[in-house]
Motif scaffolding. Structure first.
Motif, PDB file in Angstrom:
ATOM      1  N   PRO A  53       0.674  -1.223  -0.007  1.00 21.40           N
ATOM      2  CA  PRO A  53      -0.043   0.009   0.064  1.00 21.40           C
ATOM      3  C   PRO A  53       0.717   1.249   0.000  1.00 21.40           C
ATOM      4  N   GLY A  54       0.498   2.080  -0.785  1.00 22.05           N
ATOM      5  CA  GLY A  54       1.332   3.556  -0.972  1.00 22.05           C
ATOM      6  C   GLY A  54       0.709   4.416   0.157  1.00 22.05           C
ATOM      7  N   ARG A  55       1.197   5.682   0.058  1.00 24.22           N
ATOM      8  CA  ARG A  55       0.931   6.599   1.044  1.00 24.22           C
ATOM      9  C   ARG A  55      -0.519   6.945   0.924  1.00 24.22           C
ATOM     10  N   ASP A  56      -1.219   6.677  -0.026  1.00 25.74           N
ATOM     11  CA  ASP A  56      -2.677   7.041  -0.354  1.00 25.74           C
ATOM     12  C   ASP A  56      -3.378   5.953  -0.211  1.00 25.74           C
ATOM     13  N   GLY A  57      -2.754   4.813   0.083  1.00 25.49           N
ATOM     14  CA  GLY A  57      -3.446   3.598   0.574  1.00 25.49           C
ATOM     15  C   GLY A  57      -3.702   2.681  -0.662  1.00 25.49           C
ATOM     16  N   LYS A  58      -3.327   3.390  -1.909  1.00 24.28           N
ATOM     17  CA  LYS A  58      -3.423   2.641  -3.355  1.00 24.28           C
ATOM     18  C   LYS A  58      -2.347   1.868  -3.245  1.00 24.28           C
ATOM     19  N   PRO A  59      -2.141   0.631  -4.109  1.00 22.58           N
ATOM     20  CA  PRO A  59      -1.053  -0.153  -4.289  1.00 22.58           C
ATOM     21  C   PRO A  59      -0.071   0.533  -4.953  1.00 22.58           C
ATOM     22  N   CYS A  60       1.091  -0.089  -4.893  1.00 24.11           N
ATOM     23  CA  CYS A  60       2.353   0.445  -5.367  1.00 24.11           C
ATOM     24  C   CYS A  60       3.253  -0.833  -5.542  1.00 24.11           C
ATOM     25  N   ALA A  61       4.061  -0.986  -6.601  1.00 22.85           N
ATOM     26  CA  ALA A  61       4.906  -1.884  -7.002  1.00 22.85           C
ATOM     27  C   ALA A  61       6.415  -1.286  -6.604  1.00 22.85           C
ATOM     28  N   SER A  62       6.948  -2.225  -5.690  1.00 23.48           N
ATOM     29  CA  SER A  62       8.238  -1.818  -4.950  1.00 23.48           C
ATOM     30  C   SER A  62       9.326  -2.863  -5.805  1.00 23.48           C
ATOM     31  N   ILE A  63      10.047  -2.194  -6.350  1.00 24.09           N
ATOM     32  CA  ILE A  63      11.247  -2.805  -7.336  1.00 24.09           C
ATOM     33  C   ILE A  63      12.375  -2.504  -6.577  1.00 24.09           C
ATOM     34  N   GLN A  64      13.332  -3.547  -6.370  1.00 26.47           N
ATOM     35  CA  GLN A  64      14.614  -3.427  -5.821  1.00 26.47           C
ATOM     36  C   GLN A  64      15.418  -4.069  -6.913  1.00 26.47           C
ATOM     37  N   MET A  65      16.573  -3.510  -6.989  1.00 27.28           N
ATOM     38  CA  MET A  65      17.724  -3.698  -8.238  1.00 27.28           C
ATOM     39  C   MET A  65      19.029  -3.705  -7.620  1.00 27.28           C
ATOM     40  N   TYR A  66      19.758  -4.437  -8.079  1.00 27.29           N
ATOM     41  CA  TYR A  66      21.241  -4.098  -8.088  1.00 27.29           C
ATOM     42  C   TYR A  66      21.509  -3.004  -9.105  1.00 27.29           C
ATOM     43  N   GLU A  67      22.692  -2.497  -8.932  1.00 24.61           N
ATOM     44  CA  GLU A  67      23.222  -1.375  -9.954  1.00 24.61           C
ATOM     45  C   GLU A  67      23.184  -1.893 -11.453  1.00 24.61           C
ATOM     46  N   SER A  68      23.810  -2.940 -11.525  1.00 24.35           N
ATOM     47  CA  SER A  68      23.697  -3.679 -12.987  1.00 24.35           C
ATOM     48  C   SER A  68      22.608  -4.101 -13.469  1.00 24.35           C
ATOM     49  N   GLU A  69      21.433  -4.305 -12.803  1.00 19.07           N
ATOM     50  CA  GLU A  69      20.231  -4.808 -13.107  1.00 19.07           C
ATOM     51  C   GLU A  69      19.474  -3.251 -13.394  1.00 19.07           C
ATOM     52  N   ALA A  70      19.717  -2.354 -12.719  1.00 18.51           N
ATOM     53  CA  ALA A  70      19.277  -0.873 -13.255  1.00 18.51           C
ATOM     54  C   ALA A  70      19.843  -0.471 -14.439  1.00 18.51           C
ATOM     55  N   ALA A  71      20.898  -0.512 -14.446  1.00 19.73           N
ATOM     56  CA  ALA A  71      21.709  -0.121 -15.872  1.00 19.73           C
ATOM     57  C   ALA A  71      21.245  -0.802 -16.820  1.00 19.73           C
ATOM     58  N   MET A  73      18.261  -2.262 -17.018  1.00 22.07           N
ATOM     59  CA  MET A  73      16.795  -1.992 -17.235  1.00 22.07           C
ATOM     60  C   MET A  73      16.564  -0.681 -18.016  1.00 22.07           C
ATOM     61  N   ILE A  74      17.613   0.259 -17.808  1.00 24.15           N
ATOM     62  CA  ILE A  74      17.771   1.501 -18.425  1.00 24.15           C
ATOM     63  C   ILE A  74      17.967   1.353 -20.005  1.00 24.15           C
ATOM     64  N   TRP A  75      18.852   0.413 -20.345  1.00 23.94           N
ATOM     65  CA  TRP A  75      19.405   0.020 -21.774  1.00 23.94           C
ATOM     66  C   TRP A  75      18.091  -0.653 -22.488  1.00 23.94           C
ATOM     67  N   GLN A  76      17.262  -1.634 -21.730  1.00 23.60           N
ATOM     68  CA  GLN A  76      16.139  -2.034 -22.174  1.00 23.60           C
ATOM     69  C   GLN A  76      14.999  -1.110 -22.436  1.00 23.60           C
ATOM     70  N   LEU A  77      14.912  -0.269 -21.769  1.00 25.75           N
ATOM     71  CA  LEU A  77      13.836   0.979 -22.140  1.00 25.75           C
ATOM     72  C   LEU A  77      14.498   1.648 -23.168  1.00 25.75           C
ATOM     73  N   LEU A  78      15.681   2.187 -23.377  1.00 29.25           N
ATOM     74  CA  LEU A  78      16.273   2.694 -24.416  1.00 29.25           C
ATOM     75  C   LEU A  78      15.955   1.997 -25.690  1.00 29.25           C
ATOM     76  N   TYR A  79      16.302   0.728 -25.787  1.00 21.52           N
ATOM     77  CA  TYR A  79      16.246  -0.065 -26.862  1.00 21.52           C
ATOM     78  C   TYR A  79      14.934  -0.055 -27.405  1.00 21.52           C
ATOM     79  N   ALA A  80      13.973  -0.125 -26.437  1.00 23.46           N
ATOM     80  CA  ALA A  80      12.501  -0.064 -27.054  1.00 23.46           C
ATOM     81  C   ALA A  80      12.160   1.244 -27.660  1.00 23.46           C
ATOM     82  N   CYS A  81      12.819   2.420 -27.081  1.00 25.67           N
ATOM     83  CA  CYS A  81      12.637   3.655 -27.791  1.00 25.67           C
ATOM     84  C   CYS A  81      13.098   3.783 -29.047  1.00 25.67           C
ATOM     85  N   ALA A  82      14.025   2.993 -29.420  1.00 24.97           N
ATOM     86  CA  ALA A  82      14.823   3.434 -30.801  1.00 24.97           C
ATOM     87  C   ALA A  82      13.787   3.158 -31.781  1.00 24.97           C
ATOM     88  N   GLY A  83      13.691   4.153 -32.675  1.00 28.75           N
ATOM     89  CA  GLY A  83      12.948   4.201 -33.788  1.00 28.75           C
ATOM     90  C   GLY A  83      11.642   5.083 -33.678  1.00 28.75           C
TER      91      GLY A  83
END
Length: 104
Positions: A53-71, A73-83
């Motif tokens: 539950p978030g501050r407003d009582g509505k659900p939020c997804a809590s994602i925890q990653m190591y630095e390499s996973e976060a990096a 993830m950024i690459w994956q999102l940028l890859y999807a934006c190509a074009g």
């Protein structure tokens, strides 16, 4: 004692769904490494992400990653934006020159 991943991200469930959709699309990428890394991230996010539950009582997804996973993830999102997006200008030419490192 296990160390918790230092990168923490709390998002609305619909944002989590969008992130997972992008990763799922990337599992069909032509680039083998991108494809395999997208599959790996999907498996980890589905295994370790929790809804709270978030501050407003509505659900939020809590994602925890190591630095390499976060990096990755950024690459994956940028890859999807190509074009879909083209640079408006060459921002990289406005960067300050660094001292040392691999940059010329």
């Amino acid at each position: 004692m296990a160390q918790f991943p230092p990168v923490k991200l709390k998002v609305h469930p619909s944002t989590f769904d969008l992130m997972m959709t992008i990763l799922e699309h990337n599992t069909a990428a032509e680039d083998v490494q991108t494809r395999n890394n997208a599959q790996d991230l999907m498996e980890k996010r589905m295994r370790f992400t929790r809804l709270y539950p978030g501050r407003d009582g509505k659900p939020c997804a809590s994602i925890q990653m190591y630095e390499s996973e976060a990096a990755e993830m950024i690459w994956q999102l940028l890859y999807a934006c190509a074009g879909f997006y083209q640079p408006d200008r060459e921002y990289s030419t406005e960067l300050k020159k660094g001292g040392g490192g691999d940059a010329p």
